[in-house]
Motif scaffolding. Sequence first.
Motif, PDB file in Angstrom:
ATOM      1  N   THR A 142       0.832  -1.203   0.000  1.00  0.00           N
ATOM      2  CA  THR A 142       0.000   0.000   0.000  1.00  0.00           C
ATOM      3  C   THR A 142       0.867   1.253   0.000  1.00  0.00           C
ATOM      4  N   ALA A 143       1.920   1.250   0.793  1.00  0.00           N
ATOM      5  CA  ALA A 143       2.816   2.407   0.870  1.00  0.00           C
ATOM      6  C   ALA A 143       3.506   2.645  -0.468  1.00  0.00           C
ATOM      7  N   VAL A 144       3.969   1.585  -1.100  1.00  0.00           N
ATOM      8  CA  VAL A 144       4.657   1.706  -2.394  1.00  0.00           C
ATOM      9  C   VAL A 144       3.711   2.282  -3.447  1.00  0.00           C
ATOM     10  N   GLN A 145       2.486   1.752  -3.517  1.00  0.00           N
ATOM     11  CA  GLN A 145       1.529   2.248  -4.494  1.00  0.00           C
ATOM     12  C   GLN A 145       1.198   3.719  -4.243  1.00  0.00           C
ATOM     13  N   HIS A 146       1.065   4.090  -2.971  1.00  0.00           N
ATOM     14  CA  HIS A 146       0.783   5.485  -2.630  1.00  0.00           C
ATOM     15  C   HIS A 146       1.941   6.389  -3.064  1.00  0.00           C
ATOM     16  N   LEU A 147       3.171   5.989  -2.775  1.00  0.00           N
ATOM     17  CA  LEU A 147       4.339   6.769  -3.167  1.00  0.00           C
ATOM     18  C   LEU A 147       4.453   6.867  -4.687  1.00  0.00           C
ATOM     19  N   ALA A 148       4.092   5.796  -5.389  1.00  0.00           N
ATOM     20  CA  ALA A 148       4.176   5.789  -6.845  1.00  0.00           C
ATOM     21  C   ALA A 148       3.216   6.800  -7.463  1.00  0.00           C
ATOM     22  N   VAL A 149       2.077   7.016  -6.828  1.00  0.00           N
ATOM     23  CA  VAL A 149       1.097   7.981  -7.336  1.00  0.00           C
ATOM     24  C   VAL A 149       1.496   9.414  -6.981  1.00  0.00           C
ATOM     25  N   TYR A 150       1.976   9.615  -5.749  1.00  0.00           N
ATOM     26  CA  TYR A 150       2.281  10.969  -5.253  1.00  0.00           C
ATOM     27  C   TYR A 150       3.788  11.196  -5.104  1.00  0.00           C
ATOM     28  N   TYR A 151       4.556  10.610  -6.028  1.00  0.00           N
ATOM     29  CA  TYR A 151       6.021  10.668  -5.906  1.00  0.00           C
ATOM     30  C   TYR A 151       6.568  12.085  -5.936  1.00  0.00           C
ATOM     31  N   ASN A 152       5.874  13.010  -6.646  1.00  0.00           N
ATOM     32  CA  ASN A 152       6.401  14.385  -6.787  1.00  0.00           C
ATOM     33  C   ASN A 152       5.820  15.358  -5.771  1.00  0.00           C
ATOM     34  N   ALA A 181      12.591  11.298 -13.790  1.00  0.00           N
ATOM     35  CA  ALA A 181      13.520  12.269 -14.365  1.00  0.00           C
ATOM     36  C   ALA A 181      14.283  11.663 -15.547  1.00  0.00           C
ATOM     37  N   LYS A 182      14.718  10.417 -15.420  1.00  0.00           N
ATOM     38  CA  LYS A 182      15.438   9.759 -16.519  1.00  0.00           C
ATOM     39  C   LYS A 182      14.556   9.652 -17.751  1.00  0.00           C
ATOM     40  N   PHE A 183      13.288   9.349 -17.532  1.00  0.00           N
ATOM     41  CA  PHE A 183      12.368   9.263 -18.660  1.00  0.00           C
ATOM     42  C   PHE A 183      12.232  10.614 -19.352  1.00  0.00           C
ATOM     43  N   LEU A 184      12.078  11.679 -18.572  1.00  0.00           N
ATOM     44  CA  LEU A 184      11.958  13.013 -19.157  1.00  0.00           C
ATOM     45  C   LEU A 184      13.239  13.446 -19.871  1.00  0.00           C
ATOM     46  N   LEU A 185      14.371  13.071 -19.305  1.00  0.00           N
ATOM     47  CA  LEU A 185      15.650  13.402 -19.951  1.00  0.00           C
ATOM     48  C   LEU A 185      15.794  12.685 -21.292  1.00  0.00           C
ATOM     49  N   LYS A 186      15.228  11.506 -21.386  1.00  0.00           N
ATOM     50  CA  LYS A 186      15.285  10.736 -22.635  1.00  0.00           C
ATOM     51  C   LYS A 186      14.336  11.294 -23.696  1.00  0.00           C
ATOM     52  N   THR A 187      13.186  11.799 -23.255  1.00  0.00           N
ATOM     53  CA  THR A 187      12.104  12.092 -24.202  1.00  0.00           C
ATOM     54  C   THR A 187      11.735  13.558 -24.360  1.00  0.00           C
ATOM     55  N   GLU A 188      12.126  14.407 -23.431  1.00  0.00           N
ATOM     56  CA  GLU A 188      11.730  15.810 -23.480  1.00  0.00           C
ATOM     57  C   GLU A 188      12.941  16.714 -23.725  1.00  0.00           C
ATOM     58  N   VAL A 189      12.670  17.931 -24.200  1.00  0.00           N
ATOM     59  CA  VAL A 189      13.752  18.883 -24.479  1.00  0.00           C
ATOM     60  C   VAL A 189      13.775  20.023 -23.451  1.00  0.00           C
ATOM     61  N   GLN A 192       9.452  19.301 -12.036  1.00  0.00           N
ATOM     62  CA  GLN A 192       8.363  18.387 -12.400  1.00  0.00           C
ATOM     63  C   GLN A 192       8.354  17.127 -11.536  1.00  0.00           C
ATOM     64  N   VAL A 193       9.532  16.634 -11.171  1.00  0.00           N
ATOM     65  CA  VAL A 193       9.584  15.375 -10.410  1.00  0.00           C
ATOM     66  C   VAL A 193       9.572  15.609  -8.901  1.00  0.00           C
ATOM     67  N   GLY A 194       9.508  16.890  -8.455  1.00  0.00           N
ATOM     68  CA  GLY A 194       9.322  17.124  -7.032  1.00  0.00           C
ATOM     69  C   GLY A 194      10.487  17.734  -6.285  1.00  0.00           C
ATOM     70  N   PHE A 195      11.591  18.084  -6.994  1.00  0.00           N
ATOM     71  CA  PHE A 195      12.734  18.728  -6.321  1.00  0.00           C
ATOM     72  C   PHE A 195      12.621  20.243  -6.506  1.00  0.00           C
ATOM     73  N   GLU A 196      12.556  20.960  -5.410  1.00  0.00           N
ATOM     74  CA  GLU A 196      12.474  22.417  -5.495  1.00  0.00           C
ATOM     75  C   GLU A 196      13.827  23.035  -5.817  1.00  0.00           C
ATOM     76  N   ASP A 197      14.898  22.339  -5.484  1.00  0.00           N
ATOM     77  CA  ASP A 197      16.264  22.845  -5.695  1.00  0.00           C
ATOM     78  C   ASP A 197      16.923  22.008  -6.795  1.00  0.00           C
ATOM     79  N   ALA A 198      17.210  22.617  -7.950  1.00  0.00           N
ATOM     80  CA  ALA A 198      17.815  21.896  -9.076  1.00  0.00           C
ATOM     81  C   ALA A 198      19.217  21.385  -8.750  1.00  0.00           C
ATOM     82  N   SER A 199      19.958  22.153  -7.934  1.00  0.00           N
ATOM     83  CA  SER A 199      21.317  21.713  -7.567  1.00  0.00           C
ATOM     84  C   SER A 199      21.248  20.457  -6.704  1.00  0.00           C
TER      85      SER A 199
END
Length: 433
Positions: free
Chosen positions: A328-338, A381-389, A398-405
């Motif tokens: 249950t915890a894994v499924q919840h995290l998978a939905v609200y990961y960001n 993030a890896k998926f977006l790096l592969k497919t987005e510009v 987008q993936v939930g990190f407020e600090d890019a560094s």
Amino acid sequence: MNHKMTEASEEREDETVRHEARLSLAGMTVFRLTDMNTSVLSLQGAVQFHLERIELPDFLLEQQEECYRALRDDAQLALAQGGPSRCSLYAGSLGLTYIAAPLRPCEAESSLIVVGPFLRQLPDKITAEGGAIDRTNAIVLNKLMQNMKIMSSSQIQTVANLLYRLDAIEHAPLHVVEAPGSAAASGGGARRASRLHEPDDNQVELIGLRYRIQKKLSHAVASGHKAEAQRIIERSRHLFDFSERFPGQPVRALKNTSIVNNTLLRIAAEKGGVPSLYLHLTSEYFAIRIESADKIAVLELLNRQMLDEYCDLVQTHSTARYSPTVQTAVQHLAVYYNKPLQLRRLADACEVHPSHLSRIFKRETGLTLTEFQHRLRLNEAKFLLKTEVCSIDDIAWQVGFEDASYFSRVFKKQEGISPTEFRNSETNKKGEP
């Protein structure tokens, strides 16, 4: 005891599927080489496989069954005498001829492969005189014989030679050697040649075999058994050739098959307990790669990669081995990961105390809740790096990190390279077949 009985039952089922796959491989090989009706029969008379080039009218089916019976009787006689196997030739009263040979793949009971009807000489015109056949049937039969193959003695012997050694046939690995810059290298030339049209792909027997093999493949993927899944694919690849649906368009045909494979493998991995986020990322990645592919070699590589990737997902991310609470915890995290991790809300969703959830999650997954969430975010993030510009900063947000560094530091710690280096490496891969 029940476990042993289940294993024995699965073993018998595996043997049956292998047996049927070998019969169909033998039948399809002969059908495509001879371009004549081909059947595989059990010695008791059941039709195990059948493909037609010429559809026989109803009034000839009874005579064909008589020919089948005569060929089965001759095969059983040879078997009873204990001598070497042999091919049999039989011609009915109208001159329609069939050739047959015993077939015994996978140590299973003997079957008979039958090719025909064909003619041995140019027939005289058949009339309705004498009452043996009515006028309408005579017209139909004369037209049928005009389109039927006439086989010389040497041609018949060649077919007999093929049938006699058919037991040893295997699905051979095939590597296409292409000259740089040739038409074939860009998907043209011989690759655009249309395949033999098989009007009876929808036969119940063939469809049933395909679904049984798909079921075995799905079970192997859901269990993460990559080697077994690869064996199933190699043994049965010939059963899933649908190129005749797109004559002269082999890339489009393989692209459609690849899309179907992506869906089937995703469903199998879902049954294996892989969280929805991983399934979505993997499915989307391959869907994009399939649609952009323009070469058969690229699509074949993608199909191999898909099988490996979905099996790996089951091996590394399946929740099936976890307790219901951790699932249950894994499924919840998978939905609200960001979203920010709120331990109290997550514990409420799992109906346990927060400290208990943290303890059992670490024990079962080997990761803290925060580490697990970071892993989910980095996979997205890896998926977006592969497919987005979009920029690295945008992806981090987008993936939930407020600090890019901070995102870049976490990414490099897990992947060993920076997000920019990862994107560049994936861009270079897209140029490879």
